[in-house]
Design a protein around this motif. Structure first.
Motif, PDB file in Angstrom:
ATOM      1  N   TRP A 370     -42.440 -30.815  11.756  1.00  0.00           N
ATOM      2  CA  TRP A 370     -42.909 -31.445  12.992  1.00  0.00           C
ATOM      3  C   TRP A 370     -44.325 -31.999  12.847  1.00  0.00           C
ATOM      4  O   TRP A 370     -45.210 -31.381  12.232  1.00  0.00           O
ATOM      5  N   ASP A 409     -43.572 -32.925  24.896  1.00  0.00           N
ATOM      6  CA  ASP A 409     -42.888 -32.636  23.638  1.00  0.00           C
ATOM      7  C   ASP A 409     -43.648 -31.579  22.850  1.00  0.00           C
ATOM      8  O   ASP A 409     -43.046 -30.639  22.312  1.00  0.00           O
ATOM      9  N   THR A 410     -44.974 -31.704  22.790  1.00  0.00           N
ATOM     10  CA  THR A 410     -45.764 -30.739  22.035  1.00  0.00           C
ATOM     11  C   THR A 410     -45.652 -29.357  22.648  1.00  0.00           C
ATOM     12  O   THR A 410     -45.523 -28.354  21.937  1.00  0.00           O
ATOM     13  N   ARG A 413     -42.310 -27.827  21.781  1.00  0.00           N
ATOM     14  CA  ARG A 413     -42.334 -27.371  20.387  1.00  0.00           C
ATOM     15  C   ARG A 413     -43.127 -26.076  20.267  1.00  0.00           C
ATOM     16  O   ARG A 413     -42.741 -25.166  19.531  1.00  0.00           O
ATOM     17  N   THR A 417     -41.855 -22.532  18.838  1.00  0.00           N
ATOM     18  CA  THR A 417     -42.502 -21.943  17.670  1.00  0.00           C
ATOM     19  C   THR A 417     -42.980 -20.532  17.964  1.00  0.00           C
ATOM     20  O   THR A 417     -42.743 -19.599  17.184  1.00  0.00           O
TER      21      THR A 417
END
Length: 460
Positions: A370, A409-410, A413, A417
């Motif tokens: 990513w 989006d970040t 993610r 994670t």
């Protein structure tokens, strides 16, 4: 901000409470004289305020600041830097403990940096996180005479783990379920802890993130501080006594020593834990020690698709590519494939796969692909750190994230994670448990031949 008095075995600690989390910062876990092993601190009876960030070890600015932005540069710097911070849910009871060792080539960084705040990881993962600051560079890894204690920085880390064993229960953490994790030099520290003396029982799971495993476990493993580094350090110091000069003088001399090692990816570690110096065994014993560790420690190893690109950009003959814009940076990413594999990736990880071959269900590998669409060096070294720690504001000065990273989006993610890391701390690689990593494990019987399932971030 409201406070909470934590009745710890070391003595009462007055921490802060914010949005359901306890924050105890700058706790001294040991003390040490220059070039000496850490010593336990006497318990205290009066409440100790632990609401302020502690210092970092005296240091030079991070060489990767052009990608990560500022980190420990904004902290106070002091040789009295053996401190840690604890972040825990207010109502934690028997929660897994995760102990973080920061990176920075053993030359920079600090566990107290805001970029390493663990609030989101703790809140979402129901874990207790401890971030550790330890001695760096000449303060941690250069023994100038026979009276000095070698590998002082590694000894600091072990002292911190002992503090955790004794005190973390007061924060609701389970000392019988400790996951150590670290990135880059911090990941190398985790590797060293797996083979060090007197660590059994201090850790139960381990995560090694983008560590230069190829320098430690390759055909020509790093064997210690090179003589040119020592000579350059000595020349810079002149006739001055390293025990008597001020820390700023030592840092300047250290910089000249580090420069003698060169710049880039495969020039070695100018200052780092040295094999054959207590508490580390000689390099020849590491394979056996790692095989012993495999029987008791579950291991997750991660690296990024373009781990080597940033270090190529540091080399004078290649730095112009980084300055050429998107085309030059794409070239850097393309040519980083080989050094990434050699130092951080498949080739570098293979010795660990061999060590864990009798326990193939106790090791897992993730490759992180990513990166934001306009990230200058793609999935570069350190790219996963904003997904684990800090807030978007803390990382707003990090050029490696580009300028158009989608916040939604970040954040998605980042949540995914943090879930993988926290699930590993809770369940390890138990495929029957939620979040188990079996699908990415090194397959039984295949560890010596190939690495199976090195995923594109395992959904990260």
């Amino acid at each position: 901000m409201p406070s909470l008095l934590v009745q710890a075995p070391c003595g009462p600690l007055r921490a802060q409470v914010d949005r359901g989390l306890v924050h105890a910062r700058g706790i001294r876990y040991a003390t040490a004289r220059r070039f000496c092993a850490p010593q336990e601190i006497a318990d205290h009876t009066e409440p100790l305020d632990v609401s302020r960030r502690g210092p970092a070890c005296p240091q030079i600015p991070s060489r990767l600041g052009f990608l990560t932005g500022l980190a420990a540069e904004n902290l106070d710097h002091s040789e009295d830097c053996l401190v840690l911070s604890v972040t825990a849910p207010v109502d934690a009871h028997g929660a897994p403990v995760m102990v973080w060792f920061h990176g920075g080539a053993y030359l920079s960084g600090g566990g107290e940096a805001p970029k390493y705040d663990a609030g989101a990881l703790v809140a979402e993962g129901d874990v207790v996180v401890v971030t550790v600051t330890y001695r760096l560079g000449v303060f941690g890894y250069l023994a100038p005479d026979q009276a000095a204690d070698g590998n002082a920085g590694l000894r600091d880390q072990i002292a911190a783990l002992r503090w955790v064993q004794r005190n973390i229960g007061a924060f609701g953490g389970n000392p019988g379920n400790v996951t150590v994790f670290g990135q880059s030099a911090g990941g190398d520290s985790v590797l060293c802890l797996l083979v060090a003396d007197d660590v059994e029982g201090l850790l139960h799971r381990a995560i090694i993130q983008s560590a230069p495993l190829g320098l430690r476990l390759g055909r020509r493993p790093w064997s210690g501080i090179a003589q040119p580094v020592r000579d350059a350090f000595g020349d810079a110091l002149g006739q001055a006594d390293p025990r008597a000069v001020d820390s700023a003088t030592l840092v300047r001399a250290q910089s000249q020593g580090a420069a003698a090692a060169g710049r880039g990816l495969v020039t070695g570690l100018p200052f780092a834990p040295q094999p054959g110096v207590a508490p580390l065994p000689p390099a020849a014993e590491w394979p056996r020690r790692l095989a012993d560790a495999a029987a008791r420690v579950e291991l997750m190893v991660t690296y990024t698709r373009h781990d080597g690109a940033a270090f190529l950009a540091l080399r004078p003959q290649l730095s112009r590519l980084y300055k050429m814009g998107s085309i030059g940076r794409r070239v850097l990413m393309a040519i980083s494939a080989w050094p990434t594999t050699r130092v951080f990736g498949r080739s570098a990880i293979r010795p660990l796969a061999t060590a864990w071959r009798a326990h193939p269900d106790r090791i897992v590998v993730h490759r992180i692909d990513w990166s934001p669409s306009d990230a200058p060096l793609g999935a570069c070294h350190c790219i996963e750190l904003p997904l684990l720690f800090g807030t978007p504001a803390d990382w707003s000065d990090a050029p490696m994230l580009g300028v158009s990273a989608g916040v939604r989006d970040t954040q998605e993610r980042a949540i995914r994670t943090r879930r993988v890391w926290a699930d590993f701390a809770h369940h390890g690689l138990n495929p029957g448990a939620q979040g188990g990593g079996g699908r990415c494990a090194l397959r039984a019987g295949a560890a010596e031949r190939r690495l199976e399932g090195v995923a594109d971030g395992a959904g990260l």
